[in-house]
Enzyme design. Structure first.
Site, PDB file in Angstrom:
ATOM      1  N   THR A 164     -34.641  35.244 -10.889  1.00  0.00           N
ATOM      2  CA  THR A 164     -35.345  33.960 -10.827  1.00  0.00           C
ATOM      3  C   THR A 164     -36.564  33.958 -11.755  1.00  0.00           C
ATOM      4  OG1 THR A 164     -34.606  33.637  -8.559  1.00  0.00           O
ATOM      5  CG2 THR A 164     -36.521  32.347  -9.259  1.00  0.00           C
ATOM      6  N   GLN A 216     -24.917  37.293 -13.262  1.00  0.00           N
ATOM      7  CA  GLN A 216     -23.616  37.608 -12.652  1.00  0.00           C
ATOM      8  C   GLN A 216     -22.731  38.477 -13.542  1.00  0.00           C
ATOM      9  OE1 GLN A 216     -22.446  37.055  -9.611  1.00  0.00           O
ATOM     10  NE2 GLN A 216     -24.193  35.895  -8.863  1.00  0.00           N
ATOM     11  N   ALA A 253     -31.206  43.303 -10.740  1.00  0.00           N
ATOM     12  CA  ALA A 253     -30.663  44.584 -10.277  1.00  0.00           C
ATOM     13  C   ALA A 253     -29.776  44.468  -9.047  1.00  0.00           C
ATOM     14  CB  ALA A 253     -31.812  45.552  -9.982  1.00  0.00           C
ATOM     15  N   HIS A 254     -30.117  43.535  -8.123  1.00  0.00           N
ATOM     16  CA  HIS A 254     -29.380  43.551  -6.850  1.00  0.00           C
ATOM     17  C   HIS A 254     -27.961  43.014  -6.956  1.00  0.00           C
ATOM     18  CE1 HIS A 254     -29.673  39.294  -5.205  1.00  0.00           C
ATOM     19  NE2 HIS A 254     -30.576  39.224  -6.151  1.00  0.00           N
ATOM     20  N   CYS A 293     -27.685  30.481  -1.900  1.00  0.00           N
ATOM     21  CA  CYS A 293     -28.946  29.756  -1.800  1.00  0.00           C
ATOM     22  C   CYS A 293     -28.704  28.335  -1.327  1.00  0.00           C
ATOM     23  CB  CYS A 293     -29.660  29.718  -3.141  1.00  0.00           C
ATOM     24  SG  CYS A 293     -29.218  31.057  -4.211  1.00  0.00           S
TER      25      CYS A 293
HETATM   26  N1  PLP Z   1     -29.017  33.360 -11.603  1.00  0.00           N
HETATM   27  C1  PLP Z   1     -27.805  33.528 -11.057  1.00  0.00           C
HETATM   28  C2  PLP Z   1     -26.589  33.105 -11.815  1.00  0.00           C
HETATM   29  C3  PLP Z   1     -27.687  34.100  -9.792  1.00  0.00           C
HETATM   30  O1  PLP Z   1     -26.478  34.261  -9.245  1.00  0.00           O
HETATM   31  C4  PLP Z   1     -28.866  34.482  -9.098  1.00  0.00           C
HETATM   32  C5  PLP Z   1     -28.795  35.048  -7.730  1.00  0.00           C
HETATM   33  O2  PLP Z   1     -28.224  34.468  -6.820  1.00  0.00           O
HETATM   34  C6  PLP Z   1     -30.106  34.296  -9.726  1.00  0.00           C
HETATM   35  C7  PLP Z   1     -30.141  33.732 -10.983  1.00  0.00           C
HETATM   36  C8  PLP Z   1     -31.389  34.687  -9.064  1.00  0.00           C
HETATM   37  O3  PLP Z   1     -31.596  36.087  -9.156  1.00  0.00           O
HETATM   38  P1  PLP Z   1     -32.599  36.812  -8.139  1.00  0.00           P
HETATM   39  O4  PLP Z   1     -31.951  36.770  -6.796  1.00  0.00           O
HETATM   40  O5  PLP Z   1     -32.720  38.199  -8.679  1.00  0.00           O
HETATM   41  O6  PLP Z   1     -33.895  36.094  -8.192  1.00  0.00           O
END
Ligand code: PLP
Length: 390
Positions: free
Chosen positions: A72, A179, A200-201, A325
């Site tokens: 994010t 992804q 990373a996650h 989300c």
């Molecule tokens: N972009 C995409 C395509 C994602 O799938 C996600 C996570 O769900 C994110 C951004 C956000 O990443 P983070 O959870 O590390 O903030």
């Protein structure tokens, strides 16, 4: 009850080797990389080595990697950082209507600050057309941001083709590769991108750490200000243990990727065939072949994704409907509606995403349980009753 986890696109378990690599930096090697003493220098050295490993996974130079608090923040930094640093040149950004909220929301925020944003449509498979990108560019365009693969339907976008257009026009190209990094080959030069987000996650690393690749020479402003860490691009004491964890995850992914792509693609196709042969009135969402190895996204007509999800959960199966989300909002997924699905089809969507510890035996259990759930829910479905009355 042993759970069957099929929500790897939401997050992945931590790889045990990643945890082992992180532990010393949560215990005895706790120094601040900015400290001059040896404990600080040890931490600084670890961050430096991690930067090289993350860079190696995506074919970048280590000085082009900025560590962030996740995908994010990397997306926010790319979009807002480019907008702020290049405002004199232009105020127009091109993105797509199926981006993650981490891209859409900063774009909407920029609109309130006077920028203009074009949200490109997608086809029925969730694919952005490079031709549409070309047509959307104006003399005021400073950035194009198109995701590498969609988190809901797994469709892989034609980034290299889009890059030819942005290069020729002298416009920066950002891709949200959250992804794809660690799952399919990602090389910043082959893709031709100037900025790339990763997290990373999603690749068996810890949550709350990611990075933004920034091609050398790119004009970008920081969005977090303070002690000047990360060469001033991202202030804040480095999350050393998580950075080391991300690097370990990157290293492991590089070794295992080719085998995992083969194994997961075949499991995915096995599951799709299994679903189609056992359940009627079901559609596959996303591109049939140009899609992430572990992604199965379907819409089951006449029933709600949430109802299927809860029943699957009772049977010990973790899946998702829409994205993790947006699933709390109960609004139809913006990705599926942009692909032309009706609200009812979008509400009946179910996403299974597989990963490192997914087995064929687990998929067989889902193929046994899901048709039973669908029959049970269809038997009481008001949508189906409404139809049969007509
Ligand atoms: N972009 C995409 C395509 C994602 O799938 C996600 C996570 O769900 C994110 C951004 C956000 O990443 P983070 O959870 O590390 O903030």
């Amino acid at each position: 009850m042993k759970r069957i986890y099929l929500d790897y696109a939401a997050t992945t378990p931590l790889h045990p080797e990643v945890l082992n690599a992180m532990l010393p930096y949560l215990t005895e090697s706790f120094g601040n990389p900015s400290s001059i003493h040896s404990l600080g220098q040890e931490a600084k050295e670890a961050v430096g080595q991690a930067r090289q490993k993350v860079a190696a996974l995506i074919g970048a130079k280590s000085e082009e990697i900025v560590f962030t608090s996740g995908g994010t923040e990397a997306d926010n930094m790319a979009i807002i950082g480019i907008a702020l640093a290049n405002r004199a040149k232009g105020d127009h950004i091109v993105t797509s209507s199926i981006e993650h909220h981490a891209v859409l929301e900063p774009c909407q925020w920029l609109e309130k600050q006077g920028f203009s944003i074009t949200y490109l449509p997608v086809d029925g498979y969730g694919m952005v057309s490079p031709d549409d990108v070309k047509k959307a560019l104006t003399a005021r365009t400073i950035l194009v941001s198109i995701m590498h693969a969609n988190n809901e339907v797994g469709t892989i976008e034609p980034i290299a083709e889009i890059a030819k257009i942005t290069r020729e026009a002298g416009v920066y190209l950002h891709t949200d590769a959250v992804q794809t990094v660690g799952h399919i080959p990602v090389n910043v030069d082959e893709l031709g991108v100037d900025l790339l987000s990763l997290s990373a996650h999603k690749l068996y690393g810890p949550k709350g750490i990611g990075s933004l690749y920034v091609r050398k020479g790119t004009k970008i402003a920081p969005i977090i200000h303070g002690g000047g860490q990360e060469k001033g691009y991202r202030s804040g004491t480095e999350n050393v243990a998580s950075i080391v964890g991300l690097a370990k995850a990157a290293e492991l992914a590089q070794h295992e990727m080719a085998d995992e792509i083969r194994r997961l693609s075949s499991l995915r196709d096995y599951m799709i065939e299994g679903i189609f042969s056992r359940i009627s009135n079901v559609r596959l969402n996303g591109h049939p072949t140009i899609r992430l190895p572990g992604n199965v996204n379907i819409s089951v007509e006449y029933i709600e994704g949430e109802a299927m999800l809860l029943n699957l959960d009772l049977a010990g199966i973790c899946a998702s409907t829409g994205s993790a989300c947006s699933s709390a909002k109960l609004e139809p997924s913006h990705v599926l509606t942009a692909m032309g699905l009706t609200h009812t089809q979008a509400h009946g969507s179910l996403r299974f995403t597989m990963g490192k510890w997914t087995t064929k035996e687990e998929i067989d259990i889902v193929l046994e349980v899901l048709p039973q759930i669908v029959s049970k829910l269809r038997a009481v479905s008001p949508l189906l009753r409404g139809l049969s009355k007509r």
